[in-house]
Design a protein around this motif. Structure first.
Motif, PDB file in Angstrom:
ATOM      1  N   ARG A  13       0.531   5.698  -0.840  1.00 50.76           N
ATOM      2  CA  ARG A  13      -0.526   6.717  -0.864  1.00 50.76           C
ATOM      3  C   ARG A  13      -0.987   7.025  -2.272  1.00 50.76           C
ATOM      4  N   SER A  46      -0.256  -1.826  12.132  1.00 50.16           N
ATOM      5  CA  SER A  46      -1.488  -2.472  11.713  1.00 50.16           C
ATOM      6  C   SER A  46      -1.452  -2.764  10.208  1.00 50.16           C
ATOM      7  N   LEU A  47      -0.949  -1.792   9.447  1.00 50.08           N
ATOM      8  CA  LEU A  47      -0.904  -1.947   7.994  1.00 50.08           C
ATOM      9  C   LEU A  47      -0.006  -3.120   7.600  1.00 50.08           C
ATOM     10  N   LEU A  82       2.062  15.687  -1.402  1.00 49.99           N
ATOM     11  CA  LEU A  82       1.497  14.748  -2.373  1.00 49.99           C
ATOM     12  C   LEU A  82       0.383  15.385  -3.189  1.00 49.99           C
ATOM     13  N   MET A 130       4.120   2.485   1.876  1.00 51.61           N
ATOM     14  CA  MET A 130       3.855   2.760   3.293  1.00 51.61           C
ATOM     15  C   MET A 130       4.194   1.475   4.052  1.00 51.61           C
ATOM     16  N   TRP A 171      -8.094   5.215   9.247  1.00 54.05           N
ATOM     17  CA  TRP A 171      -7.928   3.986  10.005  1.00 54.05           C
ATOM     18  C   TRP A 171      -8.226   4.217  11.496  1.00 54.05           C
ATOM     19  N   LYS A 223      -9.435  -1.304   6.849  1.00 55.39           N
ATOM     20  CA  LYS A 223      -8.239  -1.871   7.478  1.00 55.39           C
ATOM     21  C   LYS A 223      -6.971  -1.121   7.102  1.00 55.39           C
ATOM     22  N   ILE A 224      -6.976  -0.494   5.935  1.00 52.57           N
ATOM     23  CA  ILE A 224      -5.777   0.252   5.555  1.00 52.57           C
ATOM     24  C   ILE A 224      -6.051   1.754   5.401  1.00 52.57           C
ATOM     25  N   THR A 280      -1.865  -6.217   8.013  1.00 51.61           N
ATOM     26  CA  THR A 280      -2.859  -6.387   6.945  1.00 51.61           C
ATOM     27  C   THR A 280      -2.197  -6.796   5.637  1.00 51.61           C
ATOM     28  N   MET A 281      -1.035  -6.246   5.347  1.00 51.01           N
ATOM     29  CA  MET A 281      -0.340  -6.622   4.113  1.00 51.01           C
ATOM     30  C   MET A 281       0.079  -8.097   4.158  1.00 51.01           C
ATOM     31  N   PHE A 297       0.855  -1.187   0.000  1.00 50.32           N
ATOM     32  CA  PHE A 297       0.000   0.000   0.000  1.00 50.32           C
ATOM     33  C   PHE A 297       0.886   1.229   0.000  1.00 50.32           C
ATOM     34  N   GLU A 311      -1.359 -10.377   5.965  1.00 47.70           N
ATOM     35  CA  GLU A 311      -2.617 -11.126   5.905  1.00 47.70           C
ATOM     36  C   GLU A 311      -3.080 -11.286   4.451  1.00 47.70           C
ATOM     37  N   ARG A 312      -3.078 -10.194   3.726  1.00 41.25           N
ATOM     38  CA  ARG A 312      -3.593 -10.239   2.350  1.00 41.25           C
ATOM     39  C   ARG A 312      -2.638 -10.996   1.415  1.00 41.25           C
ATOM     40  N   LEU A 331      -4.767  14.260   0.246  1.00 45.89           N
ATOM     41  CA  LEU A 331      -3.320  14.093   0.069  1.00 45.89           C
ATOM     42  C   LEU A 331      -2.469  15.258   0.539  1.00 45.89           C
ATOM     43  N   ALA A 383       1.470   3.337  14.999  1.00 44.27           N
ATOM     44  CA  ALA A 383       0.417   2.335  15.237  1.00 44.27           C
ATOM     45  C   ALA A 383      -0.243   1.932  13.927  1.00 44.27           C
ATOM     46  N   TYR A 384      -0.480   2.934  13.087  1.00 44.51           N
ATOM     47  CA  TYR A 384      -1.089   2.635  11.796  1.00 44.51           C
ATOM     48  C   TYR A 384      -0.183   1.729  10.971  1.00 44.51           C
TER      49      TYR A 384
END
Ligand SMILES: Cc1cc2nc3c(=O)[nH]c(=O)nc-3n(C[C@H](O)[C@H](O)[C@H](O)COP(=O)(O)OP(=O)(O)OC[C@H]3O[C@@H](n4cnc5c(N)ncnc54)[C@H](O)[C@@H]3O)c2cc1C
Lengths: 285, 754
Positions: free
Chosen positions: A188, A270-271, B679, A195, B747, B618-619, A274-275, A186, A277-278, B659, A266-267
């Motif tokens: 932006r 978590s990310l 961005l 990220m 998130w 989730k993301i 998730t990456m 992921f 996981e996917r 962004l 923290a994000y």
């Protein structure tokens, strides 16, 4: 944003290139595609007095595929990997990861050697090298040597290379035909540095359990790393939804993440989960 | 012949030039003897200048001069405000170069003039500068304490508080059955132009003529400033407008460089050019948008809005620049938007901070205030259990209420009214186009890992600022016509639309309008440029007047030559006829007439926007599945270019919603110093956007009936996106009060309850 004063050389052979770098002491620098180095020169964050262009030595440009695996010459460009149909079978993980590198124009010039020498923590290629146990072949005035990827990447923008050493080749071990793999990233915007990304694979034993699990994360901490705790949780297990979720939890709990202007720590943790996981879910599908 | 070029979707005639690489930008100009300017900028946000030693830099071969404040007789001139030049702002205006203090990272300290930019940059490294650091005031919360002052004179960091008042809000709140109070924030953005700014100045000592290329937006006004600063009569300065790669409100205002470069050229008696690089652009071009509001809305239980009250705070950066107060003013004056809010009391305080100064950016203040308002409306509708569409419908200003008086601003004392329109009609059309009733069924639902959400919002866009515009028509040697106009081209397609207007007014084929010359001070007697979506309204109306004058003069002249009465003369294609005879237009080459349009009122185009988003919770990623903007712009000159403006401004708005953000640390260092960190939307980010333009309600305040309309897409984007994302994430009861909606923020909203 103009370059500092510098000289430019374009040697025909590797030995000449090494000699020029050695003679320059720390003030000479190799240049490959220039896609990372030129901005740094323009911002004057680096100011070498000599640029040694690596575009001529022919041995750096090849992609060689054999029973031993895939060998990428240091000057192989992202574009070359994209265009090489053999890689879909010979190293699908590499191919999937490279799809996420930068934009069209940059992919036409940027090289694998430049990427790993630059060692951006969020770059895909170092992540693939670490995840796949790649070996990095280099040549310097003290001779040639081969460095394990895990030893090569020291930290953010820092590698084990000496100033007069040139990367010649990245060696990715052979890829069994029935290997399961996944890559998820992921960023932006499309083409931005990750990220967070996950690169992973495992093989399956006769009973369908995962063996030889390799799980790497990109864009967290100072360099790409494998996650031994996650790999241990996967090995000898049949990968099911519950295990995939547990792998994500372990990832989030163990990765090293820092806050920056784009995301909180923290994000990012978590990310990363998730990456993983996917990527695992696509590997198991 | 009868013409109807106005209203036709005619392709932009300027594009052929641009697409073939034949545009001429200021950096394309390379006169003999050209020298290059490079600017040393402060790397300290707040400090006292102890010394600047340029001696080593001067020794570098190829360096011709290093200019600092000391070289300016009488000290560094101040850049005066162009709009709302209130006495309160005077102490906060910017000197063209820092002399005692630096107040933001990027403030000019010295100008190196060299044979090349590279040599100039080498010289920057050789300048020895000592600055005694002072504690930085890096945001308005710190500014408000007034502990560390940017300016000792006024004794406060607050340059002003505007008040917007209508009716008696305090009284309305006393007995209101329902009140909701909220705090909202927007990020710091800027009107990033693809082509950075640039100035090239040439001094002709023999003629006593200073020529300044790279002028844009308001060349005539800037000439007045420069003439005063540099001590020349106005007619000794020519400001030349070249092609530009974007304006967005930011390019063309008078910046420090607009003095420094002409000054250097005159000092050295050589042409001097300065082209801003991207890093400078991020810290030198006007910033915008960063604001926070504490606002409350009072309603009847049935959703009738009674009053709006609150206090907004705007982070102004280090100086009051030419148009720096506009955004803040608009936050207060337009928070009510297209809604009937009988009682309004909004204060907005302008706080000076150690950051790049702010100025207008497309939809100034409106992007911010529309987000505040539309987000608040959705929260209130939810509280009251009223459908959010019905809630808006109930409170939209009705067609029968036009012209509609809005809140009055003081101390600027500015009264204003909405000119015309049917706000319900654009809302209806927008709901229909997006398929609201069908899509409403998806609201909040989780489908394939994505939460779906929809939202709709209404907006108005001001335009057509006066006081005046001037246009001139002239017959060329080949009998074709040239248009000369005081409006400026900043990429909005004025060459095309002015050709359409002129061809219709003269009733001749479009290709007979050979050239549209715009902007430069050499073309018309007086010009007011391109801001506040004014070019078509003001320039177009001036062009109608010029056409009348031109036709009268031509008829009179032709009548003389053809021996008939002027009323018998007809103009057709390339000839003028009367009394059974005709003459080619070329026979009148050189005939020229000027016209003008004067106006104190504003146009208000308006519309509605709706979005359908899908959120990967989730993301924290938001996909726009559909986005519709419906805008009524009065009489439309060219629906093709208008739709392009709506989509372009919408994309910029979405950039601000998701962004773009200029991030500073507590020391006032800009952390987003390149486009790797600031961005911008790219071509692949928002592919599914639609613009529908309507022309049901012409403006009554100008002869064309046109309304300004280049900003509306942007104005509504923040509020609509915020509400759509909140709608998607309703099961999490999201706390959404701040833009941009970064992945982290989206998130986090899903984490509280999960
Ligand atoms: C806008 C933008 C977006 C980008 N996005 C991504 C992205 O998403 N993912 C990503 O991975 N990368 C991204 N990049 C970087 C890009 O992939 C670069 O091409 C790459 O990092 C460096 O490769 P290069 O060949 O251009 O190296 P150069 O810029 O020429 O060199 C980089 C460094 O490597 C050294 N070097 C080069 N070759 C060798 C060698 N053979 N031996 C020893 N040292 C060497 C140089 O001395 C220099 O220090 C992006 C770049 C840009 C400009």
């Amino acid at each position: 944003m103009k370059l500092p004063p510098l000289e430019y050389a374009c040697p025909a052979s590797l030995s000449e290139a090494v000699a020029l770098l050695a003679a320059g002491g720390g003030d000479a620098r190799a240049i490959a595609g220039g896609q990372s180095l030129m901005p740094m020169l323009a911002f004057r964050v680096v100011a070498p007095t000599l640029l040694v262009d690596l575009r001529k030595p022919p041995e750096l440009k090849e992609i060689r595929i054999s029973a031993d695996g895939v060998r990428l010459g240091a000057m192989v460009r992202w574009r070359d990997i994209e265009d090489d149909a053999r890689l879909a079978a010979a190293h699908p993980l590499l191919k999937a990861a490279v799809e996420h590198v930068a934009h069209y124009q940059i992919r036409n010039r940027g090289t694998v050697g430049g990427s790993i020498a630059h060692a951006d923590p969020a770059a895909e290629m170092p992540g693939i090298c670490v995840t796949c146990d790649a070996e990095i072949a280099v040549i310097g005035s003290a001779g040639s040597r081969v460095i394990r990827a895990d030893d090569f990447f020291v930290g953010a923008l820092t590698t084990a290379l000496e100033h007069d050493e040139i990367i010649t080749e990245i060696r990715l071990p052979a890829w069994p035909a029935n290997r399961r793999w996944g890559f998820r990233e992921f960023s932006r915007r499309r083409g931005d540095f990750a990220m967070a990304a996950a690169a992973l694979f495992y093989d399956q034993d006769a009973g369908g359990s995962a063996v030889n699990a390799h799980v790497g994360v990109i864009g967290l901490g100072d360099r790409s790393r494998r996650l031994p705790e996650v790999e241990a949780a996967l090995n000898s297990q049949v990968i099911d939804e519950a295990l995939i979720e547990r792998a994500a939890e372990i990832t989030s709990a163990t990765v090293d993440a820092q806050e920056d202007i784009h995301a909180s720590a923290a994000y990012r943790r978590s990310l990363a989960g998730t990456m993983v996981e996917r990527a695992l879910r696509s590997a198991a599908a | 012949m009868k013409n109807a070029f106005i209203g036709s979707a005619i392709e932009r005639r300027e594009d052929l030039r641009f697409l073939r690489g034949r545009g001429e930008y200021v950096d394309d100009l390379k006169p003999d003897g050209l020298l290059y300017a490079v600017i040393l900028r402060s790397s300290v946000a707040h400090g006292r200048i102890v010394s600047i030693d340029v001696s080593a830099a001067l020794k570098i071969p190829g360096v011709h001069a290093v200019i600092t404040a000391k070289d300016m007789p009488g000290g560094a001139p101040i850049v005066p405000m162009r709009l709302q030049p209130l006495p309160e702002f005077k102490p906060f205006e910017q000197p063209v170069i820092a002399h005692d203090k630096v107040r933001y990272v990027g403030e000019p300290l010295a100008v190196v003039i060299a044979d090349s930019v590279a040599i100039g940059e080498d010289a920057l490294e050789a300048i020895e500068i000592q600055i005694e650091s002072l504690p930085a005031v890096a945001d308005w919360h710190v500014a408000k304490r007034d502990q560390n002052l940017l300016f000792e004179g006024p004794g406060t960091n607050r340059s002003l508080t505007f008040n917007a008042v209508r009716g008696d809000a305090d009284a309305a709140f006393v007995n209101a059955p329902y009140v909701r109070r909220e705090t909202f924030r927007t990020g710091r953005h800027y009107g990033l132009t693809m082509e950075p700014r640039g100035v090239m100045a040439q001094w002709d000592a023999a003629k006593g003529l200073l020529t300044v290329s790279g002028a844009a937006k308001v060349p005539f006004f800037n000439r007045r400033i420069l003439a005063k600063q540099i001590g020349l009569p106005e007619d000794s300065i020519e400001m030349i407008e070249n092609d530009v790669g974007g304006g967005f409100g930011a390019r063309g205002e008078f910046y420090p460089e607009d003095f420094l470069i002409p000054f250097a050229a005159r000092q050295l008696n050589r042409p001097v050019k300065w082209i801003e690089d991207r890093r400078e652009n991020l810290m030198a071009m006007n910033h915008a948008r960063e604001a926070e509001v504490d606002v409350e809305l009072a309603c009847e239980r049935d959703g009738t809005i009674l009053a709006l009250r609150g206090h907004a705070h705007v982070d102004m950066g280090a100086y009051m620049r030419t148009n720096g107060a506009v955004g803040a003013r608009n936050i207060a004056q337009f928070m009510a938007g297209p809604y009937r809010i009988p009682n309004v009391k909004l204060d907005v305080s302008l706080w000076m901070t150690n950051k790049t100064p702010v100025g207008t950016y497309r939809g100034p203040g409106r992007f911010e205030t529309d987000f505040f308002r539309e987000r608040l409306l959705d929260l209130v509708a939810q509280d009251l259990g009223i459908d959010r569409v019905e809630f808006r419908r109930k409170n939209l200003v009705a067609r029968s209420e036009m012209p509609y008086q809005i809140a009055t601003i003081s101390p600027y004392l500015h009264e204003d009214e909405y000119d015309s329109g049917d706000y319900q009609a654009t809302l209806d059309r927008c709901l229909k186009e997006i398929g609201w009733s069908e899509k409403a069924k998806l609201a909040g639902r989780l489908i394939d890992g994505h939460y779906h959400g929809i939202a709709v919002g209404c907006f108005i866009e001001g335009g057509g600022a006066g006081p005046k515009e001037t246009a001139r028509l002239e017959i060329n040697d080949d009998g074709s016509i040239s248009v000369y106009i005081g409006s400026s081209a900043v990429g909005q397609g004025v060459e095309t639309v002015f050709a359409q207007i002129a061809a219709d007014a003269l009733e001749i084929p479009l290709d007979r309008i050979r050239w549209v010359h715009h902007g430069s001070t050499t073309y018309v007697s007086d010009g007011y440029g391109a801001y506040h979506s004014r070019s078509v309204v003001m320039g177009g109306s001036a062009l109608l007047d010029a056409a009348n004058n031109f036709k009268a003069a031509l008829s009179e002249e032709a009548a003389k030559r053809l021996g008939c009465d002027a009323s018998e003369i007809t103009i057709d294609e390339d000839k003028v006829s009367g009394a059974g005879k005709s003459l080619p237009l070329a026979a009148f080459a050189g005939l020229t007439r000027e016209g003008a349009f004067l106006n104190k009122k504003h146009t208000y185009s308006y519309g509605a926007q709706a979005a359908h988003v899908a959120v990967d919770a989730k993301i924290g990623k938001v996909d726009i599945l559909d986005y519709v903007v419906v805008q009524d712009a009065g009489r439309i000159i060219n629906p093709l270019t208008l739709r392009g403006q709506v989509i372009g401004s919408l994309v910029q708005g979405l950039g601000g919603a998701f962004l773009e953000n200029l991030v500073y640390d507590e020391q006032g260092q800009l952390l987003t110093g390149s486009l790797a960190d600031y961005l911008l939307p790219t071509a692949s980010d928002f592919p599914r956007l639609r613009a529908i333009v309507m022309d049901e309600h012409p403006s009554p305040i100008n002869p064309l009936g046109a309304k300004g309309a280049g900003e509306g897409g942007m104005v509504g984007a923040g509020g609509v996106i915020a509400n759509a994302v909140a709608n998607a994430l309703q099961s999490f009861n999201p706390d959404l009060r701040e833009l941009p909606l970064t992945p982290t923020r989206v998130w986090e909203m899903t984490q509280k309850k999960a």
